[in-house]
Design a protein around this motif. Structure first.
Motif, PDB file in Angstrom:
ATOM      1  N   PRO A 145       0.834  -1.212   0.000  1.00 55.82           N
ATOM      2  CA  PRO A 145       0.000   0.000   0.000  1.00 55.82           C
ATOM      3  C   PRO A 145       0.867   1.260   0.000  1.00 55.82           C
ATOM      4  O   PRO A 145       1.961   1.284   0.573  1.00 55.82           O
ATOM      5  CB  PRO A 145      -0.793  -0.121   1.310  1.00 55.82           C
ATOM      6  CG  PRO A 145      -0.718  -1.560   1.685  1.00 55.82           C
ATOM      7  CD  PRO A 145       0.602  -2.058   1.176  1.00 55.82           C
ATOM      8  N   LEU A 146       0.381   2.296  -0.645  1.00 61.21           N
ATOM      9  CA  LEU A 146       1.025   3.618  -0.657  1.00 61.21           C
ATOM     10  C   LEU A 146       2.390   3.626  -1.334  1.00 61.21           C
ATOM     11  O   LEU A 146       3.171   4.558  -1.152  1.00 61.21           O
ATOM     12  CB  LEU A 146       1.174   4.163   0.781  1.00 61.21           C
ATOM     13  CG  LEU A 146      -0.110   4.207   1.613  1.00 61.21           C
ATOM     14  CD1 LEU A 146       0.198   4.669   3.029  1.00 61.21           C
ATOM     15  CD2 LEU A 146      -1.147   5.108   0.970  1.00 61.21           C
ATOM     16  N   SER A 147       2.698   2.599  -2.118  1.00 56.64           N
ATOM     17  CA  SER A 147       4.029   2.520  -2.724  1.00 56.64           C
ATOM     18  C   SER A 147       4.246   3.527  -3.843  1.00 56.64           C
ATOM     19  O   SER A 147       5.349   3.656  -4.357  1.00 56.64           O
ATOM     20  CB  SER A 147       4.295   1.105  -3.258  1.00 56.64           C
ATOM     21  OG  SER A 147       3.395   0.792  -4.312  1.00 56.64           O
ATOM     22  N   ALA A 148       3.202   4.251  -4.234  1.00 54.72           N
ATOM     23  CA  ALA A 148       3.360   5.250  -5.292  1.00 54.72           C
ATOM     24  C   ALA A 148       4.060   6.506  -4.798  1.00 54.72           C
ATOM     25  O   ALA A 148       4.466   7.349  -5.604  1.00 54.72           O
ATOM     26  CB  ALA A 148       1.999   5.624  -5.882  1.00 54.72           C
ATOM     27  N   GLN A 149       4.206   6.635  -3.465  1.00 52.65           N
ATOM     28  CA  GLN A 149       4.905   7.789  -2.891  1.00 52.65           C
ATOM     29  C   GLN A 149       5.926   7.317  -1.879  1.00 52.65           C
ATOM     30  O   GLN A 149       5.714   6.338  -1.167  1.00 52.65           O
ATOM     31  CB  GLN A 149       3.923   8.732  -2.187  1.00 52.65           C
ATOM     32  CG  GLN A 149       3.005   9.497  -3.133  1.00 52.65           C
ATOM     33  CD  GLN A 149       2.164  10.507  -2.377  1.00 52.65           C
ATOM     34  OE1 GLN A 149       1.809  10.298  -1.224  1.00 52.65           O
ATOM     35  NE2 GLN A 149       1.842  11.611  -3.031  1.00 52.65           N
ATOM     36  N   CYS A 150       7.059   8.031  -1.806  1.00 56.49           N
ATOM     37  CA  CYS A 150       8.057   7.711  -0.786  1.00 56.49           C
ATOM     38  C   CYS A 150       7.599   8.287   0.547  1.00 56.49           C
ATOM     39  O   CYS A 150       6.551   8.935   0.643  1.00 56.49           O
ATOM     40  CB  CYS A 150       9.435   8.258  -1.180  1.00 56.49           C
ATOM     41  SG  CYS A 150       9.627  10.035  -0.896  1.00 56.49           S
ATOM     42  N   ASN A 151       8.398   8.098   1.584  1.00 59.91           N
ATOM     43  CA  ASN A 151       8.021   8.544   2.928  1.00 59.91           C
ATOM     44  C   ASN A 151       7.877  10.058   3.024  1.00 59.91           C
ATOM     45  O   ASN A 151       7.237  10.569   3.942  1.00 59.91           O
ATOM     46  CB  ASN A 151       9.062   8.083   3.952  1.00 59.91           C
ATOM     47  CG  ASN A 151       9.372   6.612   3.826  1.00 59.91           C
ATOM     48  OD1 ASN A 151       8.633   5.874   3.182  1.00 59.91           O
ATOM     49  ND2 ASN A 151      10.452   6.164   4.415  1.00 59.91           N
ATOM     50  N   HIS A 152       8.500  10.783   2.084  1.00 60.24           N
ATOM     51  CA  HIS A 152       8.484  12.250   2.131  1.00 60.24           C
ATOM     52  C   HIS A 152       7.478  12.835   1.149  1.00 60.24           C
ATOM     53  O   HIS A 152       7.455  14.049   0.946  1.00 60.24           O
ATOM     54  CB  HIS A 152       9.881  12.779   1.823  1.00 60.24           C
ATOM     55  CG  HIS A 152      10.962  12.099   2.610  1.00 60.24           C
ATOM     56  ND1 HIS A 152      11.105  12.263   3.977  1.00 60.24           N
ATOM     57  CD2 HIS A 152      11.929  11.225   2.241  1.00 60.24           C
ATOM     58  CE1 HIS A 152      12.125  11.527   4.402  1.00 60.24           C
ATOM     59  NE2 HIS A 152      12.632  10.884   3.372  1.00 60.24           N
ATOM     60  N   GLY A 153       6.668  11.979   0.519  1.00 64.89           N
ATOM     61  CA  GLY A 153       5.630  12.468  -0.372  1.00 64.89           C
ATOM     62  C   GLY A 153       6.010  12.566  -1.832  1.00 64.89           C
ATOM     63  O   GLY A 153       5.189  12.978  -2.662  1.00 64.89           O
ATOM     64  N   ARG A 154       7.252  12.204  -2.178  1.00 66.39           N
ATOM     65  CA  ARG A 154       7.660  12.266  -3.580  1.00 66.39           C
ATOM     66  C   ARG A 154       7.129  11.040  -4.326  1.00 66.39           C
ATOM     67  O   ARG A 154       7.058   9.951  -3.758  1.00 66.39           O
ATOM     68  CB  ARG A 154       9.184  12.309  -3.698  1.00 66.39           C
ATOM     69  CG  ARG A 154       9.844  13.501  -3.049  1.00 66.39           C
ATOM     70  CD  ARG A 154      11.329  13.588  -3.446  1.00 66.39           C
ATOM     71  NE  ARG A 154      12.028  12.349  -3.205  1.00 66.39           N
ATOM     72  CZ  ARG A 154      12.621  12.036  -2.049  1.00 66.39           C
ATOM     73  NH1 ARG A 154      12.584  12.882  -1.045  1.00 66.39           N
ATOM     74  NH2 ARG A 154      13.266  10.897  -1.912  1.00 66.39           N
ATOM     75  N   PRO A 155       6.783  11.197  -5.605  1.00 65.24           N
ATOM     76  CA  PRO A 155       6.353  10.019  -6.378  1.00 65.24           C
ATOM     77  C   PRO A 155       7.500   9.046  -6.561  1.00 65.24           C
ATOM     78  O   PRO A 155       8.648   9.456  -6.751  1.00 65.24           O
ATOM     79  CB  PRO A 155       5.903  10.615  -7.714  1.00 65.24           C
ATOM     80  CG  PRO A 155       6.620  11.920  -7.819  1.00 65.24           C
ATOM     81  CD  PRO A 155       6.738  12.434  -6.407  1.00 65.24           C
ATOM     82  N   THR A 156       7.194   7.759  -6.484  1.00 68.84           N
ATOM     83  CA  THR A 156       8.235   6.737  -6.668  1.00 68.84           C
ATOM     84  C   THR A 156       8.346   6.279  -8.110  1.00 68.84           C
ATOM     85  O   THR A 156       9.334   5.664  -8.489  1.00 68.84           O
ATOM     86  CB  THR A 156       7.932   5.521  -5.769  1.00 68.84           C
ATOM     87  OG1 THR A 156       6.634   5.011  -6.121  1.00 68.84           O
ATOM     88  CG2 THR A 156       7.960   5.897  -4.302  1.00 68.84           C
ATOM     89  N   PHE A 157       7.312   6.574  -8.921  1.00 65.53           N
ATOM     90  CA  PHE A 157       7.394   6.179 -10.334  1.00 65.53           C
ATOM     91  C   PHE A 157       6.523   7.087 -11.176  1.00 65.53           C
ATOM     92  O   PHE A 157       5.614   7.781 -10.684  1.00 65.53           O
ATOM     93  CB  PHE A 157       6.976   4.721 -10.529  1.00 65.53           C
ATOM     94  CG  PHE A 157       5.508   4.443 -10.318  1.00 65.53           C
ATOM     95  CD1 PHE A 157       4.596   4.551 -11.375  1.00 65.53           C
ATOM     96  CD2 PHE A 157       5.033   4.068  -9.077  1.00 65.53           C
ATOM     97  CE1 PHE A 157       3.246   4.297 -11.175  1.00 65.53           C
ATOM     98  CE2 PHE A 157       3.682   3.803  -8.872  1.00 65.53           C
ATOM     99  CZ  PHE A 157       2.796   3.926  -9.938  1.00 65.53           C
ATOM    100  N   VAL A 158       6.813   7.103 -12.467  1.00 69.56           N
ATOM    101  CA  VAL A 158       6.024   7.835 -13.456  1.00 69.56           C
ATOM    102  C   VAL A 158       5.635   6.840 -14.544  1.00 69.56           C
ATOM    103  O   VAL A 158       6.494   6.102 -15.049  1.00 69.56           O
ATOM    104  CB  VAL A 158       6.826   9.005 -14.072  1.00 69.56           C
ATOM    105  CG1 VAL A 158       6.032   9.654 -15.199  1.00 69.56           C
ATOM    106  CG2 VAL A 158       7.179  10.025 -13.004  1.00 69.56           C
ATOM    107  N   ALA A 159       4.353   6.806 -14.899  1.00 68.81           N
ATOM    108  CA  ALA A 159       3.871   5.911 -15.949  1.00 68.81           C
ATOM    109  C   ALA A 159       3.530   6.728 -17.189  1.00 68.81           C
ATOM    110  O   ALA A 159       2.901   7.780 -17.104  1.00 68.81           O
ATOM    111  CB  ALA A 159       2.636   5.144 -15.462  1.00 68.81           C
ATOM    112  N   LEU A 160       3.983   6.251 -18.340  1.00 67.74           N
ATOM    113  CA  LEU A 160       3.716   6.906 -19.620  1.00 67.74           C
ATOM    114  C   LEU A 160       3.100   5.900 -20.576  1.00 67.74           C
ATOM    115  O   LEU A 160       3.621   4.795 -20.727  1.00 67.74           O
ATOM    116  CB  LEU A 160       5.001   7.462 -20.226  1.00 67.74           C
ATOM    117  CG  LEU A 160       5.774   8.512 -19.415  1.00 67.74           C
ATOM    118  CD1 LEU A 160       7.104   8.796 -20.066  1.00 67.74           C
ATOM    119  CD2 LEU A 160       4.952   9.775 -19.291  1.00 67.74           C
TER     120      LEU A 160
END
Length: 224
Positions: free
Chosen positions: A205-220
């Protein structure tokens, strides 16, 4: 009939540019079963760029993953699961590691020792201006600089001075420890390691953001 054009030989005075052999910054993988790509939301790893960005191929596009930010979130969620489950597992050090710190840092760390113990980190005073670390969370075993961890935790406690309650401080502590326990930028990963990271992200869960709120991935998408 025209004759092939011949290029003149360089004159002795002409200096050709010197080309430097630069090591590549990307590695490309070619899995045997390329049909697996469409089975996973984050696709299948195809390359690692600058030893930090995983490029994966999905059914309809590509995904670019920040390996450090992503793994930081995964380790953080493991810490939380352990804490709110049966409790974190500590690994006793064969000999306590002694860390020299400013007196103010020592005082803050010792004041929070009970919170640290709840996360698997066991510390105690060692004379003046030093902390003895007797155990660390098993999740950090063999992958953490203990002295730097304590310094960062002391800084985290300063940031958490206004935090409401023990749980808020604990979450900040777990986040700091997760950062130390995560795959760092600059580490080369094999295709199996990259795919394993993608699969765990899909389960977490919540793996789309790191602990500091930055996105962990970008999908294109291919259209993008």
């Amino acid at each position: 009939e025209s004759t092939p054009q011949e290029f003149p030989a360089p004159s002795p005075q002409l200096q050709w540019p010197q080309f430097v052999d630069v090591a590549p910054h990307a590695r490309f993988e070619h899995p045997e079963d390329t049909q697996e790509t469409g089975h996973f939301p984050l696709g299948s790893a195809r390359a690692q760029l600058h030893e930090n960005y995983i490029v994966a191929q999905t059914r309809d596009g590509i995904v670019i993953v920040d390996q450090h930010a992503a793994h930081e979130r995964l380790v953080y969620e493991r810490f939380k699961a352990a804490h709110y489950g049966q409790g974190p597992i500590s690994q006793l050090l064969l000999t306590p590691e002694i860390v020299s710190l400013e007196d103010s840092d020592c005082a803050r760390l010792l004041d929070a020792r009970d919170i640290f113990a709840r996360s698997g980190l066991e510390i105690e005073a060692f004379g003046v201006g030093a902390i003895a670390v007797r155990a660390i969370p098993e999740l950090l075993a063999g992958r953490v600089d203990v002295a730097q961890l304590l310094r960062d935790l002391a800084d985290q406690l300063i940031e958490d001075i206004g935090a409401d309650g023990v749980e808020a401080k604990l979450n900040g502590i777990l986040s700091t420890m997760a950062c130390h326990g995560s795959v760092r930028s600059g580490r080369r990963l094999t295709q199996k390691e990259m795919d394993a990271l993608l699969r765990e992200m899909e389960r977490t869960p919540l793996s789309a953001q790191c602990n500091h709120g930055r996105p962990t991935f970008v999908a294109l998408s291919l259209k993008d």
